[in-house]
Design a protein around this motif. Structure first.
Motif, PDB file in Angstrom:
ATOM      1  N   ASP A 103     -71.481  44.058 -76.598  1.00  0.00           N
ATOM      2  CA  ASP A 103     -70.688  43.398 -75.557  1.00  0.00           C
ATOM      3  C   ASP A 103     -71.022  43.970 -74.186  1.00  0.00           C
ATOM      4  N   LYS A 104     -71.560  43.135 -73.313  1.00  0.00           N
ATOM      5  CA  LYS A 104     -71.856  43.562 -71.950  1.00  0.00           C
ATOM      6  C   LYS A 104     -70.604  43.600 -71.078  1.00  0.00           C
ATOM      7  N   GLY A 105     -69.535  42.980 -71.568  1.00  0.00           N
ATOM      8  CA  GLY A 105     -68.276  43.004 -70.841  1.00  0.00           C
ATOM      9  C   GLY A 105     -68.042  41.789 -69.964  1.00  0.00           C
ATOM     10  N   THR A 106     -66.839  41.710 -69.426  1.00  0.00           N
ATOM     11  CA  THR A 106     -66.434  40.613 -68.545  1.00  0.00           C
ATOM     12  C   THR A 106     -65.841  41.183 -67.261  1.00  0.00           C
ATOM     13  N   TRP A 107     -66.317  40.699 -66.135  1.00  0.00           N
ATOM     14  CA  TRP A 107     -65.720  41.060 -64.850  1.00  0.00           C
ATOM     15  C   TRP A 107     -64.526  40.152 -64.587  1.00  0.00           C
ATOM     16  N   VAL A 108     -63.412  40.744 -64.224  1.00  0.00           N
ATOM     17  CA  VAL A 108     -62.213  39.974 -63.891  1.00  0.00           C
ATOM     18  C   VAL A 108     -61.935  40.158 -62.403  1.00  0.00           C
ATOM     19  N   LEU A 109     -62.033  39.068 -61.650  1.00  0.00           N
ATOM     20  CA  LEU A 109     -61.773  39.086 -60.214  1.00  0.00           C
ATOM     21  C   LEU A 109     -60.451  38.381 -59.947  1.00  0.00           C
ATOM     22  N   SER A 110     -59.543  39.072 -59.279  1.00  0.00           N
ATOM     23  CA  SER A 110     -58.244  38.497 -58.951  1.00  0.00           C
ATOM     24  C   SER A 110     -58.004  38.617 -57.451  1.00  0.00           C
ATOM     25  N   SER A 111     -57.344  37.611 -56.901  1.00  0.00           N
ATOM     26  CA  SER A 111     -57.081  37.622 -55.465  1.00  0.00           C
ATOM     27  C   SER A 111     -55.941  36.676 -55.155  1.00  0.00           C
ATOM     28  N   TYR A 112     -55.066  37.064 -54.224  1.00  0.00           N
ATOM     29  CA  TYR A 112     -54.055  36.136 -53.734  1.00  0.00           C
ATOM     30  C   TYR A 112     -53.501  36.617 -52.403  1.00  0.00           C
ATOM     31  N   PHE A 113     -52.953  35.681 -51.649  1.00  0.00           N
ATOM     32  CA  PHE A 113     -52.236  35.992 -50.425  1.00  0.00           C
ATOM     33  C   PHE A 113     -50.806  35.517 -50.605  1.00  0.00           C
ATOM     34  N   ALA A 114     -49.840  36.350 -50.262  1.00  0.00           N
ATOM     35  CA  ALA A 114     -48.421  36.006 -50.448  1.00  0.00           C
ATOM     36  C   ALA A 114     -47.653  36.262 -49.159  1.00  0.00           C
ATOM     37  N   GLU A 115     -46.648  35.436 -48.932  1.00  0.00           N
ATOM     38  CA  GLU A 115     -45.785  35.623 -47.765  1.00  0.00           C
ATOM     39  C   GLU A 115     -44.419  35.026 -48.027  1.00  0.00           C
ATOM     40  N   GLN A 116     -43.420  35.599 -47.360  1.00  0.00           N
ATOM     41  CA  GLN A 116     -42.054  35.099 -47.430  1.00  0.00           C
ATOM     42  C   GLN A 116     -41.492  35.124 -46.018  1.00  0.00           C
ATOM     43  N   ASP A 117     -40.854  34.031 -45.602  1.00  0.00           N
ATOM     44  CA  ASP A 117     -40.374  33.904 -44.228  1.00  0.00           C
ATOM     45  C   ASP A 117     -38.912  34.267 -44.043  1.00  0.00           C
TER      46      ASP A 117
ATOM     47  N   ASP B 145     -36.833  41.199 -44.916  1.00  0.00           N
ATOM     48  CA  ASP B 145     -36.878  40.030 -45.792  1.00  0.00           C
ATOM     49  C   ASP B 145     -38.111  39.168 -45.524  1.00  0.00           C
ATOM     50  N   LYS B 146     -39.065  39.700 -44.736  1.00  0.00           N
ATOM     51  CA  LYS B 146     -40.294  38.971 -44.477  1.00  0.00           C
ATOM     52  C   LYS B 146     -41.483  39.795 -44.966  1.00  0.00           C
ATOM     53  N   TYR B 147     -42.417  39.143 -45.653  1.00  0.00           N
ATOM     54  CA  TYR B 147     -43.562  39.848 -46.222  1.00  0.00           C
ATOM     55  C   TYR B 147     -44.841  39.061 -45.983  1.00  0.00           C
ATOM     56  N   LYS B 148     -45.910  39.796 -45.803  1.00  0.00           N
ATOM     57  CA  LYS B 148     -47.255  39.242 -45.794  1.00  0.00           C
ATOM     58  C   LYS B 148     -48.160  40.299 -46.417  1.00  0.00           C
ATOM     59  N   TYR B 149     -48.895  39.926 -47.434  1.00  0.00           N
ATOM     60  CA  TYR B 149     -49.837  40.878 -48.001  1.00  0.00           C
ATOM     61  C   TYR B 149     -50.941  40.174 -48.766  1.00  0.00           C
ATOM     62  N   TYR B 150     -52.094  40.816 -48.801  1.00  0.00           N
ATOM     63  CA  TYR B 150     -53.258  40.293 -49.506  1.00  0.00           C
ATOM     64  C   TYR B 150     -53.620  41.263 -50.616  1.00  0.00           C
ATOM     65  N   TYR B 151     -53.889  40.705 -51.786  1.00  0.00           N
ATOM     66  CA  TYR B 151     -54.211  41.511 -52.964  1.00  0.00           C
ATOM     67  C   TYR B 151     -55.559  41.072 -53.520  1.00  0.00           C
TER      68      TYR B 151
ATOM     69  N   ASP C 240     -33.799  33.564 -47.787  1.00  0.00           N
ATOM     70  CA  ASP C 240     -33.432  32.308 -48.431  1.00  0.00           C
ATOM     71  C   ASP C 240     -34.649  31.433 -48.721  1.00  0.00           C
ATOM     72  N   GLU C 241     -35.827  31.936 -48.374  1.00  0.00           N
ATOM     73  CA  GLU C 241     -37.065  31.189 -48.588  1.00  0.00           C
ATOM     74  C   GLU C 241     -37.791  31.723 -49.824  1.00  0.00           C
ATOM     75  N   PRO C 242     -38.586  30.875 -50.481  1.00  0.00           N
ATOM     76  CA  PRO C 242     -39.354  31.356 -51.636  1.00  0.00           C
ATOM     77  C   PRO C 242     -40.506  32.246 -51.194  1.00  0.00           C
ATOM     78  N   LEU C 243     -40.954  33.110 -52.068  1.00  0.00           N
ATOM     79  CA  LEU C 243     -42.180  33.874 -51.834  1.00  0.00           C
ATOM     80  C   LEU C 243     -43.324  32.984 -52.284  1.00  0.00           C
ATOM     81  N   LYS C 244     -44.148  32.587 -51.339  1.00  0.00           N
ATOM     82  CA  LYS C 244     -45.228  31.643 -51.618  1.00  0.00           C
ATOM     83  C   LYS C 244     -46.555  32.388 -51.751  1.00  0.00           C
TER      84      LYS C 244
END
Length: 253
Positions: free
Chosen positions: A67-81, A236-242, A84-88
């Motif tokens: 097994d040579k293996g599998t690369w797993v790439l994950s990425s997302y950007f999230a923010e909440q305004d 209560d406000k967030y912005k972050y990139y993962y 009372d707003e959803p975290l998108k």
């Protein structure tokens, strides 16, 4: 805050709050961890995502012999305004199988609420062609454009010398094991500028949080990830990139 914790749980991300009361450890320990982090990040940037098929990853006894293996790439950007707003969030996960040089994954759009019954997730199957992420089947035009224009830091930028960044905090626990360091990114930092450009964030300082669980040098058990966080005066406000790049044993369907 409840919403923030929920999305991290749903996305399978372990998160350490900066104000946890931990203190910076002696420099020699930080230097060892920092060197390991830089080794992990040295793959950035790749010429094209397809290069991962030929890129060797750390393999241990949990990998089958052939097994040579599998690369797993994950990425997302999230923010909440607001509370009372959803975290998108919008993001991708890619499973790049080195054995047969094929990729499968999903582009997802999520709205997370305090009331979990309101949560909504839409997923679209994706793959990789050259240096481009593309949908596998027909999707709405707007979503198709989002997918094909999606970029990862791994494609564009180098993290450079971490030792040159201002260190805010470090936390290391060899018993878990877990290692993390938080750095400040100024307005001119290339990683900071990249995220601001892609997600229409005004020019400002941010924090780079890097975490390794499991064997510090790598392994099939554990995780290596990084986040860029934009703090605001309102809690209560967030912005972050993962984003994360992991090499793991191949799981056949």
């Amino acid at each position: 805050m409840k919403t923030y914790q929920k999305v991290l749980s749903i996305l399978g991300v372990s998160f350490l709050m900066l104000n946890s009361g931990c203190s910076n450890l002696p420099f020699p320990k930080d230097q060892k961890v920092e060197n390991a982090f830089e080794k992990h990040l040295s793959i950035y940037p790749v010429k094209q995502l397809g290069d991962f098929y030929d890129m060797e990853g750390y393999r241990d006894k949990n990998f089958d012999k052939d097994d040579k293996g599998t690369w797993v790439l994950s990425s997302y950007f999230a923010e909440q305004d607001g509370k009372d707003e959803p975290l998108k969030s919008k993001g991708i996960v890619l499973f790049m199988n080195r054995n047969n040089k094929s990729t499968k994954g999903n582009y997802y759009i999520r709205n997370i609420y305090d009331d979990i019954e309101k949560n909504k997730t839409i997923e679209y199957p994706i793959t990789v062609k050259g240096n481009k992420i593309v949908p596998i089947k027909a999707v709405p035009k707007e979503v198709e454009e989002e997918i094909e224009n999606y970029r990862l830091i791994v494609q564009d930028e180098s993290f450079g010398d971490l030792g040159k960044l201002k260190k805010i905090e470090s936390r290391h626990n060899e018993n878990m094991p877990l290692y993390s360091i938080t750095y400040e990114l100024d307005n001119q930092n290339k990683i900071n500028e990249w995220i601001q450009k892609h997600y229409q964030i005004e020019s400002r300082t941010s924090e780079l949080y890097i975490e390794r669980t499991g064997n510090l040098e790598g392994g099939s058990v554990g995780d290596f990830k990084y986040e860029v966080r934009y703090n605001t005066e309102r809690k209560d406000k967030y912005k972050y990139y993962y984003e994360s790049v992991i090499h793991q044993p191949t799981k056949e369907d």
